[in-house]
Design a protein around this motif. Structure first.
Motif, mmCIF file in Angstrom:
data_model
loop_
_atom_site.group_PDB
_atom_site.id
_atom_site.type_symbol
_atom_site.label_atom_id
_atom_site.label_comp_id
_atom_site.label_asym_id
_atom_site.label_seq_id
_atom_site.Cartn_x
_atom_site.Cartn_y
_atom_site.Cartn_z
ATOM 1 N N ILE A 146 12.942 6.715 15.837
ATOM 2 C CA ILE A 146 12.925 6.386 14.407
ATOM 3 C C ILE A 146 13.624 5.050 14.163
ATOM 4 N N GLY A 147 14.830 4.888 14.723
ATOM 5 C CA GLY A 147 15.583 3.667 14.499
ATOM 6 C C GLY A 147 14.897 2.439 15.067
ATOM 7 N N ALA A 148 14.391 2.554 16.299
ATOM 8 C CA ALA A 148 13.716 1.404 16.910
ATOM 9 C C ALA A 148 12.440 1.047 16.156
ATOM 10 N N SER A 149 11.772 2.053 15.595
ATOM 11 C CA SER A 149 10.575 1.770 14.797
ATOM 12 C C SER A 149 10.941 1.012 13.528
ATOM 13 N N LEU A 150 12.067 1.387 12.900
ATOM 14 C CA LEU A 150 12.524 0.652 11.724
ATOM 15 C C LEU A 150 12.818 -0.812 12.076
ATOM 16 N N GLN A 151 13.435 -1.022 13.234
ATOM 17 C CA GLN A 151 13.726 -2.388 13.653
ATOM 18 C C GLN A 151 12.448 -3.152 13.974
ATOM 19 N N ALA A 152 11.488 -2.488 14.594
ATOM 20 C CA ALA A 152 10.255 -3.160 15.005
ATOM 21 C C ALA A 152 9.446 -3.647 13.813
ATOM 22 N N VAL A 153 9.459 -2.887 12.717
ATOM 23 C CA VAL A 153 8.673 -3.285 11.543
ATOM 24 C C VAL A 153 9.470 -4.176 10.602
ATOM 25 N N GLY A 154 10.728 -4.502 10.978
ATOM 26 C CA GLY A 154 11.547 -5.340 10.119
ATOM 27 C C GLY A 154 11.850 -4.675 8.787
ATOM 28 N N ALA A 155 12.393 -3.469 8.827
ATOM 29 C CA ALA A 155 12.589 -2.674 7.616
ATOM 30 C C ALA A 155 13.529 -3.331 6.620
ATOM 31 N N GLY A 156 14.495 -4.116 7.099
ATOM 32 C CA GLY A 156 15.427 -4.752 6.173
ATOM 33 C C GLY A 156 16.230 -3.730 5.381
ATOM 34 N N TRP A 157 16.244 -3.907 4.052
ATOM 35 C CA TRP A 157 17.014 -2.990 3.211
ATOM 36 C C TRP A 157 16.385 -1.599 3.112
ATOM 37 N N TRP A 158 15.143 -1.449 3.547
ATOM 38 C CA TRP A 158 14.547 -0.113 3.556
ATOM 39 C C TRP A 158 15.238 0.815 4.552
ATOM 40 N N VAL A 159 16.054 0.232 5.424
ATOM 41 C CA VAL A 159 16.780 1.073 6.364
ATOM 42 C C VAL A 159 17.785 1.961 5.641
ATOM 43 N N VAL A 160 18.250 1.548 4.460
ATOM 44 C CA VAL A 160 19.238 2.354 3.728
ATOM 45 C C VAL A 160 18.647 3.693 3.284
ATOM 46 N N PRO A 161 17.504 3.729 2.563
ATOM 47 C CA PRO A 161 16.944 5.044 2.235
ATOM 48 C C PRO A 161 16.496 5.829 3.462
#
Length: 658
Positions: A90-105
């Motif tokens: 989950i975390g690496a996928s967030l980094q791969a898509v460049g989640a930015g501030w979407w990582v907070v929710p």
């Protein structure tokens, strides 16, 4: 005028508590062979990222490398390992898509699931915490690779420690096969001997609780082995059946011993020594030898000697007396039972979306989201340390919040200083692997104190971060830890999220209901009925009381315990424990012809206990359904049930249910 010294508040004394445990040398060896060598292999081959990820996985698995059988080790390490891999994905996928501030929710959602899972049992709680930690690290650590590859590397590191768990073990006892399960049952006899030696003294209740814990561990070990056989459609071996019979004999002997403990009279040394002979027999494979001479001075002593004789007969057999328990094709209920065993026992009100689960989940989610938001505001790169620190602080089932925060800061500070000192003294590119190996070897020993455990984890994580290319100043880590501690202290003590009634009251209520079920069965069972169900209900009551006591002790040591608005949980739990002891003694006396109370007397005691559980579960019922005084009067001709009535009065006074 001389003033009496004031006791140190529990919330202030708790950070200095230190557990006295034996050194798990086999686990120390496994820890030294995990993170350090894996990280070293990655550095030596020029692929530091796989070395960091596999080392991280082995570190998380090492946190769960506790004493137990091979099967319990697979459960306690395996389920969190799968959760860790999922979190990294989950975390690496967030980094791969460049989640930015979407990582907070995203972290808010993962944090809610992690916190809510804490109510389901210790294994699922550890799995949730490690899933959240790897989600944070996967989203923040700048390591190359596809998300699925990172998850597989973390899983490989966990499996490496699990493999070592199967290979690097303590010396096998001389008793032959089933070494782990055999040792667990032997520990029950050792704990029973200690409880009998403490009878009539100030340590009797604590010794009885250690006996209950030993019974739980042995029951878990045998149950997992039995479930494994059923799932694999394998017939139970004679050794397994024989060990099950000896554990049943131990359970019966423990029940009779509880009746002796209830009498609160010191016992001769030869009585306390007899169970230890059975423990030695299990470890060596030799006969138990001479036991204490029988005596019938009291019903409890007569029941103990009869159970001792039955245990001697069970140990004298070399073949099982029955083939019951031979495995048949595993039906769906067996699969469900195995899945429940992987994560703890479910109880009413303890689901993911129950009141306690929602509160736990909201507390963790808010802390993690706030930490991530502050970290992103402070710096765009390497922000993960702050929410990762909060992850290991905020879980409500890991101990008092203030104590964990103090120890986390102290441990992080010490770990950073040691790591910085190692960097000054050591040269070359290999020294982080050496530091990670030292931290891995320290980790099994460090479970004695949270600050020491934090030192070990800090050394290992800093080694991974350094090898991954992030070589910031040590002061940055200390600053991030300080901010995380402040956030957790503030958010964790918000009234809605820190109410002990919702966090502790549910467990105390469950314990009182389990106590009521056991008491009702004892008083309403027919004479000469099979005792299997009674012993299962007694074990369930003690297990629920153990969980309630742990939660109550944590709540009592919180900085804002709010004792003026809540019952004295520890006193309520202690009274309920004495009710189970008295009910056990009553069952033993009834088996030996003692006066049986009338159905009306039995019903009024059970009704009073159920009413107190109702009042604790819903405070509004205190005004609507007070416990009548007539339900708490002594029971004629029955000292054990008179004790039950007295403890019910005790609960009513301290819980405010009158």
């Amino acid at each position: 005028m001389i003033r009496a010294p004031r006791a140190v508040p529990a919330w202030l004394a708790h950070p200095f508590r230190w557990q006295r445990l034996p050194v798990p040398w086999a686990a120390v060896a496994r820890g030294a062979l995990c993170a350090g060598p894996l990280l070293g292999a990655g550095l030596a081959t020029g692929h530091p990222a796989p070395g960091v990820l596999t080392g991280l996985g082995s570190m998380l698995a090492g946190v769960n490398d506790r004493p137990g059988t091979r099967r319990t080790g697979i459960v306690h390490i395996g389920l969190p390992a799968l959760a860790s891999a999922l979190g990294m994905l989950i975390g690496a996928s967030l980094q791969a898509v460049g989640a930015g501030w979407w990582v907070v929710p995203a972290l808010f959602a993962v944090g809610f699931v992690s916190g809510a899972g804490s109510v389901a049992g210790p294994v699922r709680s550890n799995a949730g915490m490690q899933m959240l930690a790897t989600t944070v690290l996967g989203a923040g650590m700048p390591l190359p690779g596809a998300p699925w590859a990172k998850a597989l590397y973390v899983l490989a590191g966990c499996l490496w420690l699990l493999l070592l768990r199967l290979v690097v073990r303590s010396p096998r006892p001389a008793g032959g096969a089933l070494s782990g399960e055999r040792a667990a049952v032997a520990t029950v006899f050792d704990a029973l001997s200690g409880a009998l030696a403490a009878a009539g003294g100030p340590g009797a209740e604590a010794a009885r609780r250690r006996l209950t814990a030993a019974l739980d561990r042995a029951d878990e070990a045998l149950r997992l082995r039995r479930l494994t056989g059923r799932l694999l459609r394998r017939t139970a071996t004679p050794q397994e059946l024989l060990l099950a019979e000896r554990f049943a004999a131990a359970t019966a002997l423990c029940e009779a011993s509880v009746a002796l403990l209830w009498e609160a009279r010191p016992l001769p040394a030869r009585v306390a020594e007899s169970p230890r002979r059975f423990a030695d027999a299990l470890r060596t494979g030799q006969p138990p030898g001479r036991l204490s001479a029988p005596e019938t001075s009291t019903p409890a002593r007569g029941a103990f000697d009869q159970a001792l004789l039955d245990a001697a007969v069970a140990f004298a057999r070399r073949e099982p007396s029955t083939t019951q328990g031979a495995a048949e094709p595993a039906p769906v209920p067996a699969v469900r039972e195995a899945l429940r065993a992987l994560g703890g026992r479910s109880r009413p009100g303890r689901g993911l979306f129950g009141p306690a689960g929602r509160d736990y989940g909201l507390r963790v989610a808010v802390c993690i989201a706030a930490s991530a938001a502050v970290a992103l505001l402070l710096r765009a790169d390497h922000w993960y340390w702050l929410p990762a620190t909060a992850t290991f602080l905020v879980k409500p089932d890991l101990g008092p919040l203030f104590s964990r925060t103090v120890n986390r800061f102290a441990g992080t500070l010490a770990g950073v200083l040691v790591f910085a000192g190692a960097g000054e003294l050591l040269t070359g590119s290999w020294w982080p692997a050496l530091v990670a190996g030292a931290g891995g070897a320290l980790l099994p020993f460090a479970v004695r104190h949270f600050a020491l455990q934090t030192v070990a984890i800090t050394l290992m994580v800093l080694s991974f971060v350094y090898a991954g290319g992030a070589r910031q100043a040590a002061t940055e880590r200390i600053v991030d830890t300080s901010i995380a501690c402040v956030i957790v202290l503030v958010v964790g003590h918000l009234p809605r999220l820190a109410d002990p009634r919702r966090r502790v009251g549910q467990r105390v209520t469950s314990a009182l209901r389990a106590t009521e079920r056991f008491l009702r069965h004892v008083l309403e069972a027919e004479p000469g009925a099979d005792t299997t169900e009674r012993r299962a209900l007694r074990r369930a009551a003690y297990r629920a009381l153990g969980e309630a006591r742990a939660a109550a002790e944590t709540a009592a040591a919180e900085l804002l315990a709010a004792r003026d608005r809540n019952p004295d949980w520890l006193t309520v739990v202690s009274a309920a424990e004495r009710i189970v002891d008295a009910a056990t003694a009553c069952a033993v006396r009834l088996d030996h012809g003692a006066h049986r109370p009338s159905l009306d007397e039995a019903e009024r005691l059970c009704r009073a206990l159920a009413a107190m559980a109702d009042a604790l579960e819903d405070p509004r019922r205190r005004r609507d359904t007070p416990v009548p005084d007539r339900d708490l009067r002594p029971v004629p001709d029955c000292a054990t049930l008179t004790d039950v009535a007295a403890e019910l009065e005790h609960i009513r006074g301290y819980a405010g249910t009158g």
